[in-house]
Design an enzyme around this catalytic site. Structure first.
Site, PDB file in Angstrom:
ATOM      1  N   HIS A 177       0.762  -1.204   0.034  1.00 47.89           N
ATOM      2  CA  HIS A 177      -0.167   0.088  -0.007  1.00 47.89           C
ATOM      3  C   HIS A 177       0.636   1.306   0.089  1.00 47.89           C
ATOM      4  CE1 HIS A 177      -3.368  -2.569   0.783  1.00 47.89           C
ATOM      5  NE2 HIS A 177      -3.027  -2.955   1.720  1.00 47.89           N
ATOM      6  N   ASP A 216      -5.005  -8.359  -3.059  1.00 47.94           N
ATOM      7  CA  ASP A 216      -5.298  -8.071  -1.901  1.00 47.94           C
ATOM      8  C   ASP A 216      -6.605  -8.716  -1.049  1.00 47.94           C
ATOM      9  OD1 ASP A 216      -5.509  -7.165   0.598  1.00 47.94           O
ATOM     10  OD2 ASP A 216      -5.368  -5.050   0.386  1.00 47.94           O
TER      11      ASP A 216
END
Length: 456
Positions: free
Chosen positions: A278, A329
């Site tokens: 991220h 993810d």
């Protein structure tokens, strides 16, 4: 659950004829690719028609895609997580409740179906950020790595490579003991984590054992170096959720008077074997630390927007020296083409300017850079010696039809979806043929059954 660690059979010798192939800089028509021992033995261009005995791949063939960041069990949250409103933190409560329902058998079934969905999307390698280690309440299974072994077996059955990023997850937050939901994630100390994860074996290049630090809030600062050293001694990939939420940054500043990135740097976590996941809410100093240490960045745009995380400074990170990769993810969707274009389109929204990455650069983020982050630095290219991992995108679907062949890479990145993948080859083996999985013949039914079993 059948435990295997590689696709069955002897190393593959085969020949694939590709009507069009992306060779890293351009689209080439009529390419013949020879496979020996699961690797590319030769690449020949200017072959206008498929030779006898070759397998035909019609469309644009690119290197197999790398899903750098996955939580397989999150696939059970699809649609359920889209009901109502909230934040990352309210979503997390739903995730905890789902995690509590899993055991090695149901986890195997769910991961097997999820990895098969990835294969159908052209993904040939997955980085599984695995922290669901123990039984509910934290009691170890008789086989301490039963859950991790289930994931390895699931990837083998689905026919894709796996880098099992076994995750240290020891605390609920800075100075906080694990919550009741988190007890099954925790080994209590980094030393105990290292002892358990050292029992896992990757017996060939289809299975890599790596490490992960869940986040700076989940591993006490004094134990970060233990995880980093374990990975460094083995030259293994090391991943870490980093600055996904501003609340994490605020808590880290309060506890340590430094940002999460600076904390990781101070404890020897950053470096070329490390990938931050991220990297959303960073200071300019953070960006400099990540870039100068060659720490990678894995962007997960479909999850970051689904959870309202924010838009990370991908262009600035790459400009500073941090290699970019992509992951699905939470599996709101499993589509690396969507992840690639979302990274570019997010940057356009943020800057009010177009064209931050070319289609070629985005394909590299979805393939070669991701493979390197997963411990396969020679993968993600169609060159002799590289793993024979391929994905073929149809050029005659309603999304991709029309552009001239030299723009096939642009059509794939900016218009195609996972539904346009026609063929997936892993280590020379034809795992997806004409849009159908060759091992799991009804992937939608497998997914429906596996998800239903979680909530039964």
């Amino acid at each position: 659950m059948q435990l295997t660690t590689q696709p069955t059979g002897t190393p593959v010798t085969a020949t694939y004829w590709m009507s069009y192939a992306w060779l890293g800089t351009h689209v080439e028509p009529g390419v013949l690719l020879d496979v020996a021992g699961g690797r590319i033995a030769g690449v020949r261009t200017g072959i206008d028609t498929p030779p006898p005995g070759s397998t035909v791949l019609e469309g644009l063939t690119v290197p197999g895609l790398a899903n750098t960041h996955s939580h397989a069990f999150h696939r059970a949250l699809r649609s359920t997580a889209q009901v109502g409103s909230g934040t990352f933190w309210t979503w997390r409560e739903l995730m905890y409740r789902t995690a509590a329902r899993l055991n090695p058998d149901t986890y195997y079934d769910l991961a097997r179906a999820t990895y098969a969905e990835m294969a159908l999307a052209g993904i040939t390698a997955v980085g599984e950020f695995h922290y669901l280690h123990h039984a509910p309440g934290g009691t170890p299974y008789d086989e301490p790595n039963a859950m991790g072994e289930a994931l390895i077996a699931a990837a083998a059955e689905a026919g894709i490579r796996i880098t099992l990023l076994d995750t240290a997850y020891l605390a609920a937050g800075f100075g906080q003991k694990p919550s009741r939901h988190q007890l099954r994630f925790s080994d209590t100390t980094a030393d105990a984590w290292a002892e358990r994860v050292s029992l896992l074996k990757g017996d060939d290049d289809l299975v890599v054992i790596g490490a992960a630090i869940h986040s700076v809030r989940a591993v006490p600062a004094g134990q970060l170096a233990t995880v980093a050293q374990w990975a460094q001694e083995r030259a293994a990939p090391l991943h870490v959720h980093l600055s996904e939420q501003t609340a994490e940054n605020d808590a880290c500043l309060a506890a340590h008077r430094r940002t999460p990135t600076r904390l990781l740097a101070d404890h020897g976590v950053l470096g070329p074997y490390t990938t931050g996941i991220h990297n959303t809410h960073l200071t300019s100093e953070d960006i400099g630390l990540l870039g100068s240490s060659r720490t990678g960045t894995c962007m997960c745009p479909t999850t970051e927007r689904d959870l309202a995380d924010g838009i990370g400074p991908a262009a600035a990170l790459q400009g500073a020296g941090s290699p970019l990769s992509l992951g699905s993810d939470s599996h709101a969707v499993i589509d690396l083409f969507e992840e690639a274009r979302a990274m570019e389109l997010n940057e356009r929204l943020r800057t009010h300017a177009r064209g931050h990455w070319t289609a070629a650069a985005l394909l590299r983020a979805a393939s070669a850079t991701g493979h390197a982050a997963l411990g396969h630095p020679d993968a993600g290219v169609l060159e002799p010696g590289a793993p024979a991992d391929l994905a073929t995108v149809a050029l005659d679907s309603v999304r991709t039809a029309g552009p001239v062949p030299r723009l096939a890479a642009e059509a794939a990145v900016f218009a195609a979806t996972a539904a346009d993948v026609r063929h997936t080859v892993v280590a020379g083996r034809h795992i997806v043929r004409d849009g159908r999985h060759t091992r799991i013949h009804d992937v939608p039914a497998a997914l429906a059954s596996a998800v239903a079993a979680v909530y039964r």
